[in-house]
Write a protein that holds these residues in place. Structure first.
Motif, mmCIF file in Angstrom:
data_model
loop_
_atom_site.group_PDB
_atom_site.id
_atom_site.type_symbol
_atom_site.label_atom_id
_atom_site.label_comp_id
_atom_site.label_asym_id
_atom_site.label_seq_id
_atom_site.Cartn_x
_atom_site.Cartn_y
_atom_site.Cartn_z
ATOM 1 N N ALA A 1 0.831 -1.207 0.000
ATOM 2 C CA ALA A 1 0.000 0.000 0.000
ATOM 3 C C ALA A 1 0.864 1.255 0.000
ATOM 4 N N THR A 2 1.988 1.219 0.720
ATOM 5 C CA THR A 2 2.896 2.360 0.724
ATOM 6 C C THR A 2 3.514 2.575 -0.649
ATOM 7 N N ARG A 3 3.886 1.492 -1.307
ATOM 8 C CA ARG A 3 4.460 1.615 -2.651
ATOM 9 C C ARG A 3 3.442 2.135 -3.648
ATOM 10 N N VAL A 4 2.192 1.723 -3.493
ATOM 11 C CA VAL A 4 1.136 2.256 -4.366
ATOM 12 C C VAL A 4 1.021 3.761 -4.192
ATOM 13 N N ALA A 5 0.970 4.214 -2.946
ATOM 14 C CA ALA A 5 0.833 5.648 -2.683
ATOM 15 C C ALA A 5 2.045 6.417 -3.188
ATOM 16 N N ARG A 6 3.242 5.825 -3.047
ATOM 17 C CA ARG A 6 4.436 6.505 -3.543
ATOM 18 C C ARG A 6 4.411 6.623 -5.063
ATOM 19 N N ALA A 7 4.020 5.556 -5.749
ATOM 20 C CA ALA A 7 3.934 5.622 -7.214
ATOM 21 C C ALA A 7 2.872 6.616 -7.657
ATOM 22 N N GLN A 8 1.752 6.678 -6.952
ATOM 23 C CA GLN A 8 0.725 7.658 -7.296
ATOM 24 C C GLN A 8 1.221 9.078 -7.084
ATOM 25 N N ALA A 9 2.032 9.284 -6.066
ATOM 26 C CA ALA A 9 2.606 10.612 -5.846
ATOM 27 C C ALA A 9 3.551 10.993 -6.980
ATOM 28 N N LEU A 10 4.381 10.039 -7.420
ATOM 29 C CA LEU A 10 5.274 10.315 -8.545
ATOM 30 C C LEU A 10 4.483 10.573 -9.827
ATOM 31 N N ALA A 11 3.385 9.836 -10.013
ATOM 32 C CA ALA A 11 2.542 10.080 -11.182
ATOM 33 C C ALA A 11 1.938 11.472 -11.130
ATOM 34 N N SER A 12 1.565 11.933 -9.939
ATOM 35 C CA SER A 12 1.021 13.288 -9.826
ATOM 36 C C SER A 12 2.080 14.337 -10.139
ATOM 37 N N VAL A 13 3.340 14.047 -9.802
ATOM 38 C CA VAL A 13 4.428 14.967 -10.180
ATOM 39 C C VAL A 13 4.531 15.051 -11.701
ATOM 40 N N GLY A 14 4.451 13.888 -12.379
ATOM 41 C CA GLY A 14 4.471 13.907 -13.838
ATOM 42 C C GLY A 14 3.299 14.670 -14.410
ATOM 43 N N ALA A 15 2.118 14.514 -13.793
ATOM 44 C CA ALA A 15 0.954 15.259 -14.266
ATOM 45 C C ALA A 15 1.153 16.759 -14.086
ATOM 46 N N GLY A 16 1.759 17.147 -12.972
ATOM 47 C CA GLY A 16 2.031 18.570 -12.759
ATOM 48 C C GLY A 16 3.013 19.123 -13.769
ATOM 49 N N ASP A 17 4.053 18.348 -14.087
ATOM 50 C CA ASP A 17 5.003 18.796 -15.110
ATOM 51 C C ASP A 17 4.351 18.890 -16.482
ATOM 52 N N ALA A 18 3.415 17.976 -16.763
ATOM 53 C CA ALA A 18 2.698 18.046 -18.034
ATOM 54 C C ALA A 18 1.883 19.331 -18.126
ATOM 55 N N VAL A 19 1.298 19.742 -17.009
ATOM 56 C CA VAL A 19 0.546 21.003 -17.001
ATOM 57 C C VAL A 19 1.484 22.174 -17.250
ATOM 58 N N ARG A 20 2.637 22.184 -16.610
ATOM 59 C CA ARG A 20 3.593 23.279 -16.800
ATOM 60 C C ARG A 20 4.092 23.326 -18.235
ATOM 61 N N LEU A 21 4.333 22.154 -18.803
ATOM 62 C CA LEU A 21 4.775 22.107 -20.194
ATOM 63 C C LEU A 21 3.686 22.618 -21.133
ATOM 64 N N ALA A 22 2.437 22.240 -20.876
ATOM 65 C CA ALA A 22 1.333 22.693 -21.711
ATOM 66 C C ALA A 22 1.123 24.197 -21.580
ATOM 67 N N VAL A 23 1.272 24.734 -20.376
ATOM 68 C CA VAL A 23 1.101 26.178 -20.180
ATOM 69 C C VAL A 23 2.189 26.950 -20.920
ATOM 70 N N ALA A 24 3.430 26.483 -20.807
ATOM 71 C CA ALA A 24 4.524 27.166 -21.511
ATOM 72 C C ALA A 24 4.302 27.139 -23.023
ATOM 73 N N GLY A 25 3.923 25.970 -23.552
ATOM 74 C CA GLY A 25 3.647 25.891 -24.981
ATOM 75 C C GLY A 25 2.442 26.720 -25.381
ATOM 76 N N GLY A 26 1.410 26.755 -24.528
ATOM 77 C CA GLY A 26 0.235 27.557 -24.835
ATOM 78 C C GLY A 26 0.538 29.041 -24.875
ATOM 79 N N VAL A 27 1.378 29.512 -23.957
ATOM 80 C CA VAL A 27 1.760 30.928 -23.965
ATOM 81 C C VAL A 27 2.537 31.259 -25.233
ATOM 82 N N ALA A 28 3.484 30.403 -25.599
ATOM 83 C CA ALA A 28 4.273 30.661 -26.811
ATOM 84 C C ALA A 28 3.389 30.655 -28.053
#
Length: 464
Positions: free
Chosen positions: A143-170
């Motif tokens: 269960a701890t490993r599941v939560a840790r992987a989900q946290a890392l996935a949320s970090v990737g999702a956050g980076d995807a948002v930042r990448l999309a915002v930067a591209g959208g502004v450009a």
């Protein structure tokens, strides 16, 4: 970049990601752990590299991207979701630690003495309790490993948002500069149409030509006149959209280098295939596979016994006794499923299905990354070719307009020939502006396809 270079790049990317062909098998948990250099471009909390945006040669664009990454609300929401996922991971990890608690109970009531006399007694019992789940079969660890992987996935999702915002502004900024140039062309053409209308009205009033040419000139003038408010409305809407991305109230956005002076970032003949591995959506999909695989292990562990140790110690103070009484307890709990009507078996099947879904989603994300790169490279090349052809067409139509105007003034051709040349030149001018904007936005799309562009050092390594 040629088609052959793109094929070589995609083949290298396939090899780097472990995909030997179009069929990508669902990865196992041990095979999807991110390598140490996975996140060299977009790490947690790291800003998008500014040097790539400087390649366009417009400091206003670079400043807008930096401000959007700092103030955009979608990025703030994504960051809050990352913190929530990390807190959930800490909560799951805390379940493996011993649990310590305390309590203090009170009691009062009537008792009968040995002599038959009623007595009133008051007691208080402070206690300290401890429990520890041995987790012999790894249920809590999974269960701890599941939560840790989900946290890392949320970090990737956050980076995807930042990448999309930067591209959208450009992209929004490039489109806004294209609209500015369209407005300039419309205003210049309108001024030329106004002069042509003045000449046509004077020729009609003097009887040199019929009213047909005058009405044609008036129609052409009004047809061009409507382009000006149309362009201004599009500019206002684009500025409002940019304001939302940047995180400010709607209003004018600073202007920098004109569209025709924006530089195109240089693309080497080949780029490292590892650039694809920095895409945050691939990282997110891969961590989703890890989380789903750990969830399956946790569901399987639910079939095994759960052993927990408990202990308690306390002391009782009562008015009925002269001395306090010590209390303690020590025990173990063993919980094991016997009959559950197939609930745990169904949970395993559901977890297995979610793991398969995550694996195929990872495969789809990988193939989408290859497609995005190929589309981006083709877009840069083909839009550049289109812009070159339109520039040649525009020059030819400008020369044709000069010839038509000279022939009309000399009386060798009708006014309709000049009108046709004017319409053709206006259409070519607007099409050339759009082609130049498409070419620059293709570079932005390629930047996003590679998960954050490329640096000068990476280009130098490719040249070596």
């Amino acid at each position: 970049m040629s088609r052959g270079h793109r094929r070589i790049l995609l083949a290298a990317a396939l090899a780097a990601s472990g995909c030997a062909g179009p069929r990508v098998p669902p990865p196992a948990a041990a095979a999807v752990a991110p390598p140490p250099a996975w996140r060299t471009a977009l790490g947690p909390g790291e800003p998008v590299r500014a040097d790539w945006w400087q390649a366009f040669g417009d400091p206003v664009l670079t400043a807008l991207v930096a401000r959007a990454l700092a103030d955009n609300d979608d990025i703030a929401i994504a960051a809050a979701r990352v913190e929530e996922a990390r807190a959930a991971a800490r909560t799951a990890r805390a379940q493996q630690a011993p649990q310590l608690g305390g309590a203090a109970g009170t009691d009062n009531g009537q008792q009968i003495s040995p002599f038959g006399t009623p007595l009133f007694a008051y007691s208080i019992e402070p206690q300290l309790t401890a429990s520890y789940d041995l987790d012999l079969f790894g249920r809590l660890r999974q269960a701890t490993r599941v939560a840790r992987a989900q946290a890392l996935a949320s970090v990737g999702a956050g980076d995807a948002v930042r990448l999309a915002v930067a591209g959208g502004v450009a992209t929004g900024y490039i489109n806004r500069r294209a609209l500015d140039l369209r407005l300039t062309i419309a205003e210049q053409t309108l001024a030329a149409r106004s002069e042509a209308l003045r000449i046509a009205r004077r020729r009609a009033e003097t009887g040199y030509t019929s009213n047909l040419e005058l009405h044609q000139a008036e129609g052409e003038y009004h047809a061009t006149e409507q382009l000006v408010p149309q362009a201004k409305l599009a500019i206002r809407r684009q500025e409002d959209a940019l304001s939302l991305l940047v995180g400010v109230t709607p209003g004018p956005i600073a202007r920098g280098v004109p569209l025709d002076r924006l530089l195109a970032p240089a693309i080497p003949d080949g780029l490292p295939a590892d650039l694809l591995r920095r895409r945050p959506d691939l990282y997110q999909a891969e961590q989703a596979v890890v989380a789903a695989d750990r969830s399956l292990d946790s569901a399987r562990a639910a079939f095994l016994p759960d052993v927990a140790l408990t202990a308690g110690a306390g002391i009782a103070f009562s008015t009925a006794f002269m001395t306090p009484i010590g209390l303690y307890s020590l025990g173990a709990n063993v919980l094991s499923p016997i009959l559950d009507g197939g609930r745990r078996r169904a949970a395993i099947d559901a977890a297995g299905s979610r793991r398969d879904q995550a694996a195929f989603a990872y495969r789809r994300a990988t193939l989408s990354a290859f497609r995005d790169v190929d589309d981006g490279l083709a877009g840069v090349q083909r839009s550049g070719e289109q812009a070159t052809a339109l520039a040649g067409q525009r020059d030819a139509l400008a020369a044709a307009l000069r010839n038509a105007s000279n022939r009309y003034r000399a009386g060798y051709s009708a006014y309709i020939d000049q009108l046709d040349a004017q319409r053709g030149l206006l259409t070519a001018d607007l099409a050339l502006v759009q082609a130049r904007a498409d070419r620059l936005t293709a570079y932005v799309a390629l930047y996003q396809a590679f998960g954050g562009g490329w640096s000068a050092d990476e280009v130098a390594r490719v040249k070596q």
